[in-house]
Scaffold this active site. Sequence first.
Site, PDB file in Angstrom:
ATOM      1  N   LEU A 110       1.041  -1.291   0.324  1.00 23.77           N
ATOM      2  CA  LEU A 110      -0.471   0.191  -0.223  1.00 23.77           C
ATOM      3  C   LEU A 110       1.068   1.398  -0.061  1.00 23.77           C
ATOM      4  O   LEU A 110       2.078   1.137   0.554  1.00 23.77           O
ATOM      5  CB  LEU A 110      -0.751   0.128   1.272  1.00 23.77           C
ATOM      6  CG  LEU A 110      -1.662  -1.088   1.500  1.00 23.77           C
ATOM      7  CD1 LEU A 110      -2.569  -0.976   2.467  1.00 23.77           C
ATOM      8  CD2 LEU A 110      -2.725  -0.784   0.182  1.00 23.77           C
ATOM      9  N   ASP A 111       0.958   2.339  -0.481  1.00 26.85           N
ATOM     10  CA  ASP A 111       1.033   3.659  -0.588  1.00 26.85           C
ATOM     11  C   ASP A 111       1.538   4.091   0.471  1.00 26.85           C
ATOM     12  O   ASP A 111       0.893   3.847   1.189  1.00 26.85           O
ATOM     13  CB  ASP A 111       0.830   4.514  -1.435  1.00 26.85           C
ATOM     14  CG  ASP A 111       0.454   4.292  -2.856  1.00 26.85           C
ATOM     15  OD1 ASP A 111       1.172   3.374  -3.722  1.00 26.85           O
ATOM     16  OD2 ASP A 111      -0.965   3.941  -3.621  1.00 26.85           O
ATOM     17  N   TYR A 112       3.031   4.674   0.690  1.00 25.90           N
ATOM     18  CA  TYR A 112       2.915   5.769   2.110  1.00 25.90           C
ATOM     19  C   TYR A 112       1.889   6.243   2.485  1.00 25.90           C
ATOM     20  O   TYR A 112       1.867   5.944   3.688  1.00 25.90           O
ATOM     21  CB  TYR A 112       3.948   6.464   1.741  1.00 25.90           C
ATOM     22  CG  TYR A 112       4.507   7.646   2.737  1.00 25.90           C
ATOM     23  CD1 TYR A 112       5.615   6.882   3.600  1.00 25.90           C
ATOM     24  CD2 TYR A 112       4.237   8.739   3.024  1.00 25.90           C
ATOM     25  CE1 TYR A 112       5.765   7.918   4.579  1.00 25.90           C
ATOM     26  CE2 TYR A 112       5.189   9.769   3.963  1.00 25.90           C
ATOM     27  CZ  TYR A 112       5.515   8.455   4.817  1.00 25.90           C
ATOM     28  OH  TYR A 112       5.917   9.540   6.018  1.00 25.90           O
ATOM     29  N   THR A 158      -1.483   5.829   2.135  1.00 32.76           N
ATOM     30  CA  THR A 158      -2.617   4.971   1.671  1.00 32.76           C
ATOM     31  C   THR A 158      -2.848   4.099   3.074  1.00 32.76           C
ATOM     32  O   THR A 158      -1.893   3.211   3.061  1.00 32.76           O
ATOM     33  CB  THR A 158      -2.593   4.050   0.690  1.00 32.76           C
ATOM     34  OG1 THR A 158      -3.090   4.820   0.050  1.00 32.76           O
ATOM     35  CG2 THR A 158      -3.951   3.515   0.243  1.00 32.76           C
TER      36      THR A 158
END
Length: 246
Positions: free
Chosen positions: A105-107, A109
């Site tokens: 998961l993105d930073y 998110t």
Amino acid sequence: MEQHKERLQKVIAHSGVTSRRKAEAMIEEGRVKVNGETVTTLGVKVTPSDRVEVDGVQLTKETRVYYLLYKPRGVISAVTDDKGRKVVTDLLPFVEQRVYPVGRLDYDTSGLLLLTNDGELAQLMMHPSYEMDKVYVAKIKGVPTKSELQQFKRGIKSEGDVLKAVSANIISINKEKQQSIIEVTLHEGKNRQVRRMFEALNYQVMKLKRERYGFLDLRGMTSGDYRELSPHEVKQLRAHALDQHK
């Protein structure tokens, strides 16, 4: 009675050292020994009584563990970070095994992330052909039209990729602030996919959270919490993954 033989890279992945793909690279790089002999070909099979060493360290069969983490924003989906930022494994301080995230998961998110030391299952679940509903909820600036949301299903071009969603539906609209909450369901999981899809249609994502991964959700959890998966949940994940790769 003849001992059961398994491919060397599978045995390395099962021990929790690394993924099967990375294990294959390690074998080809000459970093693996079987009974004292360096092995550099991928077809080799070993039995439980064979002594396998990776970088001079003998393998021990690590107990397989499976965790569901409610990842907060501002945490990297990795085991280490060269910039010294907080990583997801920092949030599981009492887990002794070497676990790593399944996908990422993105930073910025938040939401549901699985971590395990089961290299084989992780590899199956991260394969492009693996289809499991990944449900995201996005808070965006603006209110997309019905036809724009239909584009999510048809495919949106972004940076040379065609990004597709299974579905995209409006949950709520704040007309005063000109903001909306959209639920997006994906099967694929390309880098920053949900954000890129909205950006391609000129909508800014203010917040993004993964709420569900197949039959798993965040019920009863708050940001930063984690729990071990039940044996039944693990069995379901494995059955689904194997079914996809028949």
